[in-house]
Design a protein around this motif. Sequence first.
Motif, PDB file in Angstrom:
ATOM      1  N   LEU A 196      -0.445  14.287   1.601  1.00 55.52           N
ATOM      2  CA  LEU A 196      -0.531  14.349  -0.061  1.00 55.52           C
ATOM      3  C   LEU A 196      -2.017  14.889  -0.217  1.00 55.52           C
ATOM      4  N   SER A 197      -3.036  14.470   0.604  1.00 56.09           N
ATOM      5  CA  SER A 197      -4.250  15.192   0.202  1.00 56.09           C
ATOM      6  C   SER A 197      -4.280  16.780   0.385  1.00 56.09           C
ATOM      7  N   GLN A 198      -3.702  17.148   1.268  1.00 58.47           N
ATOM      8  CA  GLN A 198      -3.498  18.775   1.613  1.00 58.47           C
ATOM      9  C   GLN A 198      -2.864  19.434   0.487  1.00 58.47           C
ATOM     10  N   GLU A 199      -1.724  18.772   0.177  1.00 58.20           N
ATOM     11  CA  GLU A 199      -1.061  19.457  -0.981  1.00 58.20           C
ATOM     12  C   GLU A 199      -1.671  19.391  -2.369  1.00 58.20           C
ATOM     13  N   GLU A 200      -2.511  18.565  -2.663  1.00 61.24           N
ATOM     14  CA  GLU A 200      -3.258  18.256  -3.891  1.00 61.24           C
ATOM     15  C   GLU A 200      -4.460  19.238  -3.551  1.00 61.24           C
ATOM     16  N   LEU A 201      -4.944  19.419  -2.541  1.00 63.83           N
ATOM     17  CA  LEU A 201      -6.236  20.371  -2.169  1.00 63.83           C
ATOM     18  C   LEU A 201      -5.575  21.719  -2.359  1.00 63.83           C
ATOM     19  N   ARG A 202      -4.517  22.169  -1.895  1.00 58.65           N
ATOM     20  CA  ARG A 202      -4.002  23.622  -2.244  1.00 58.65           C
ATOM     21  C   ARG A 202      -3.564  23.795  -3.780  1.00 58.65           C
ATOM     22  N   THR A 203      -3.224  22.717  -4.395  1.00 61.53           N
ATOM     23  CA  THR A 203      -3.069  22.680  -5.721  1.00 61.53           C
ATOM     24  C   THR A 203      -4.143  22.957  -6.472  1.00 61.53           C
ATOM     25  N   LEU A 204      -5.347  22.348  -6.116  1.00 56.70           N
ATOM     26  CA  LEU A 204      -6.706  22.391  -6.938  1.00 56.70           C
ATOM     27  C   LEU A 204      -7.184  23.937  -6.699  1.00 56.70           C
ATOM     28  N   VAL A 205      -6.934  24.623  -5.408  1.00 57.57           N
ATOM     29  CA  VAL A 205      -7.415  25.911  -4.944  1.00 57.57           C
ATOM     30  C   VAL A 205      -6.791  26.781  -5.753  1.00 57.57           C
ATOM     31  N   SER A 206      -5.371  26.846  -6.229  1.00 58.79           N
ATOM     32  CA  SER A 206      -4.325  27.651  -6.793  1.00 58.79           C
ATOM     33  C   SER A 206      -4.963  27.561  -8.455  1.00 58.79           C
ATOM     34  N   VAL A 212       1.021  -1.224  -0.023  1.00 60.62           N
ATOM     35  CA  VAL A 212      -0.090   0.068  -0.104  1.00 60.62           C
ATOM     36  C   VAL A 212       0.999   1.195   0.108  1.00 60.62           C
ATOM     37  N   THR A 213       1.756   1.294   0.942  1.00 64.16           N
ATOM     38  CA  THR A 213       2.783   2.465   0.929  1.00 64.16           C
ATOM     39  C   THR A 213       3.471   2.831  -0.557  1.00 64.16           C
ATOM     40  N   ALA A 214       3.911   1.576  -1.265  1.00 61.83           N
ATOM     41  CA  ALA A 214       4.382   1.700  -2.384  1.00 61.83           C
ATOM     42  C   ALA A 214       3.474   2.402  -3.421  1.00 61.83           C
ATOM     43  N   GLU A 215       2.202   1.843  -3.416  1.00 64.89           N
ATOM     44  CA  GLU A 215       0.937   2.550  -4.374  1.00 64.89           C
ATOM     45  C   GLU A 215       1.177   3.998  -4.093  1.00 64.89           C
ATOM     46  N   GLN A 216       1.026   4.294  -2.677  1.00 61.16           N
ATOM     47  CA  GLN A 216       1.055   5.420  -2.400  1.00 61.16           C
ATOM     48  C   GLN A 216       2.004   6.451  -2.796  1.00 61.16           C
ATOM     49  N   VAL A 217       3.064   5.954  -3.026  1.00 57.30           N
ATOM     50  CA  VAL A 217       4.198   6.848  -3.517  1.00 57.30           C
ATOM     51  C   VAL A 217       3.938   7.276  -5.074  1.00 57.30           C
ATOM     52  N   LYS A 218       3.129   6.450  -5.864  1.00 57.94           N
ATOM     53  CA  LYS A 218       2.827   6.792  -7.131  1.00 57.94           C
ATOM     54  C   LYS A 218       1.645   8.055  -7.418  1.00 57.94           C
ATOM     55  N   LEU A 219       1.021   8.185  -6.071  1.00 55.79           N
ATOM     56  CA  LEU A 219       0.055   9.252  -6.295  1.00 55.79           C
ATOM     57  C   LEU A 219       0.555  10.386  -6.488  1.00 55.79           C
ATOM     58  N   GLU A 220       1.884  10.867  -5.975  1.00 56.95           N
ATOM     59  CA  GLU A 220       2.397  12.168  -6.278  1.00 56.95           C
ATOM     60  C   GLU A 220       2.531  12.385  -7.684  1.00 56.95           C
ATOM     61  N   ALA A 221       2.705  11.411  -8.616  1.00 60.29           N
ATOM     62  CA  ALA A 221       2.905  11.652 -10.050  1.00 60.29           C
ATOM     63  C   ALA A 221       1.717  11.807 -10.828  1.00 60.29           C
ATOM     64  N   VAL A 222       0.479  11.836 -10.418  1.00 53.70           N
ATOM     65  CA  VAL A 222      -0.791  11.686 -11.114  1.00 53.70           C
ATOM     66  C   VAL A 222      -1.666  12.818 -10.749  1.00 53.70           C
ATOM     67  N   LYS A 223      -2.486  13.198 -11.386  1.00 55.08           N
ATOM     68  CA  LYS A 223      -3.389  14.305 -11.193  1.00 55.08           C
ATOM     69  C   LYS A 223      -4.988  13.983 -11.668  1.00 55.08           C
ATOM     70  N   GLY A 224      -5.884  15.019 -11.165  1.00 57.98           N
ATOM     71  CA  GLY A 224      -7.074  14.946 -11.557  1.00 57.98           C
ATOM     72  C   GLY A 224      -8.091  13.610 -11.210  1.00 57.98           C
ATOM     73  N   GLU A 225      -8.627  13.276 -12.303  1.00 54.80           N
ATOM     74  CA  GLU A 225      -9.625  11.877 -12.363  1.00 54.80           C
ATOM     75  C   GLU A 225      -8.641  10.733 -11.868  1.00 54.80           C
ATOM     76  N   GLU A 226      -7.748  10.514 -12.534  1.00 52.91           N
ATOM     77  CA  GLU A 226      -6.709   9.338 -12.261  1.00 52.91           C
ATOM     78  C   GLU A 226      -5.987   9.471 -11.228  1.00 52.91           C
ATOM     79  N   ARG A 227      -5.777  10.454 -10.371  1.00 51.77           N
ATOM     80  CA  ARG A 227      -5.360  10.478  -9.122  1.00 51.77           C
ATOM     81  C   ARG A 227      -6.593   9.849  -8.222  1.00 51.77           C
ATOM     82  N   LEU A 228      -7.848  10.265  -8.245  1.00 49.16           N
ATOM     83  CA  LEU A 228      -8.757  10.079  -7.557  1.00 49.16           C
ATOM     84  C   LEU A 228      -9.294   8.554  -7.706  1.00 49.16           C
TER      85      LEU A 228
END
Length: 545
Positions: free
Chosen positions: A104-114, A39-55
């Motif tokens: 990671l969720s907080q960083e993604e949220l800040r990116t979306l707001v920006s 699960v942790t290894a899959e979590q690392v991959k989340l940083e590289a994707v955005k949008g619907e794919e990330r969700l």
Amino acid sequence: MKSVIKMPFLLILLLFTSLSFASELSDQLQDIEQDQQDVTAEQVKLEAVKGEERLFMEDVVQRQNEDVRIILNEVVEKFGEQHAAEITPHIFAQITYLRQSIKLSQEELRTLVSENKNAKPSERAELNTLQQKQLDILDEHYVALAETLEWAVRLKIDVKQEVRLLKKEIRNRAEMLSNMIHFLTERQSDLKRRLNTAADDDKAVLTQELQKATDQANALVGNLEKTVQLMDRYKQSTSDYKQLIFSITGDITTDVFDLKVVTGLAGKWLESFQDWALANTPTLLMRLLLFAVIMFITRSIARLVRKAVQRSVTHSTMKFSVLMQEFFIGLSGKVVFVLGLMVGVSQLGVELGPLLAGFGVAGVVVGLALQDTLSNFASGVMILIYRPFDVDDFVDVAGGVRGKVSHMSLVSTTIKTIDHQRLIIPNNKIWGDTINNISAENYRRVDMLFGIGYGDDIRKAEKVLAEILEAHPAVMKEEGHEYMIKVHALGESSVDFAVRPWVRNEDYWDVYWDVTREVKLRFDEENISIPFPQRDVHIYQHENT
């Protein structure tokens, strides 16, 4: 000898059981460790994707981690404090994973707001949806972290610093969500004000924006509710947030009965009322004055209309029943009053469309609750239309209730019995049974039965009865209403005569009682007997031979 053999056996069984539990715990912990690494290894991959794919990937990782948490919870429940040393590393691994997920969720949220600030209007709807989904995911992470810390406390693992950090974060999160909700409610109020004065061409756009703001506020309220539940778990102050939630949703929960929440809500309502009163009192007073004038005029017109209708129905050649007269008179006044009331209410600024729709829904509810009353009303309408009887008629209704009708309404009928009792009968009882209107015709036949002895002269009795009827002034003698005297039956004790004179309705009981009295007197004078029931008994005696 047996006890010596038994003791080693028990020790061996206990040792085997302990080894079995230890093996089971070791296997489960190994599975948890391997799954947590995946699960942790899959979590690392989340940083590289955005949008619907990330969700999508985030949803997959969450479900995988939920499987890990289920097994970890079973281990904590089953082995508990006795094996805390072996379980502790896996608890901390889960805490670390959740901390990283929150980050990671907080960083993604800040990116979306920006991105939302610089986005085109057509792109903002999708970005708003992604922001809301990230907020929901963040809620799930915080709930999972709080549950994991509870497992640690149960195992007596020192996580005080983690608990303090979580308390601070959820308090800051509640404050942030509260500010966002306040901003959206202010925007809603502003859009509503603009809608009242906007041109028809602009109303569609403003209505769409208002709906978006309402949807966003409602979604954020859901996030705030989850955060408040976490704060309640750690006994933090939440009364202000609960007031805000109630003011938007209006949902009555146990939180509303908290003294601080009630006090805060009452204070806000009072303050809002004061502001409204200061801004609207002059206009309201004028509208109330206009409403009072309209209702006064309506009442006067209703009175005049009632009088006009009353004169019309009472002098009509159609011969309306009393119930129908009262119905038309009452209906005319009520129709005028309702129309005047609607005009008056519209002058107060109340929209009649939603009000009438509300009355329609309320009518359905009231109709279901008052089925019996509506059944009486429907029966009253049938009585009104078909007029089986009227006021002052003598009737026999509702399975044996006999008397004079003294009052009628669409719901019930009042009958005064012969012995001066007043009975109020529901109309469905009357309409659903046989109705006998005794006074519907101008004439009635009086049915009487008199008996004479078998030794008396039948012709003489017939002559006496005829003389009695001929002498009574209320007995009708004209053609078509001749009285009748016939031998009716040869009874067990008497020869019975049927005596049936015709009389007017109002003379019925006078004739009945007078003729009965006169028959007794004349039979006595003429030595005609009126036998009472008797039976002859013949006794036979047998002598023994």
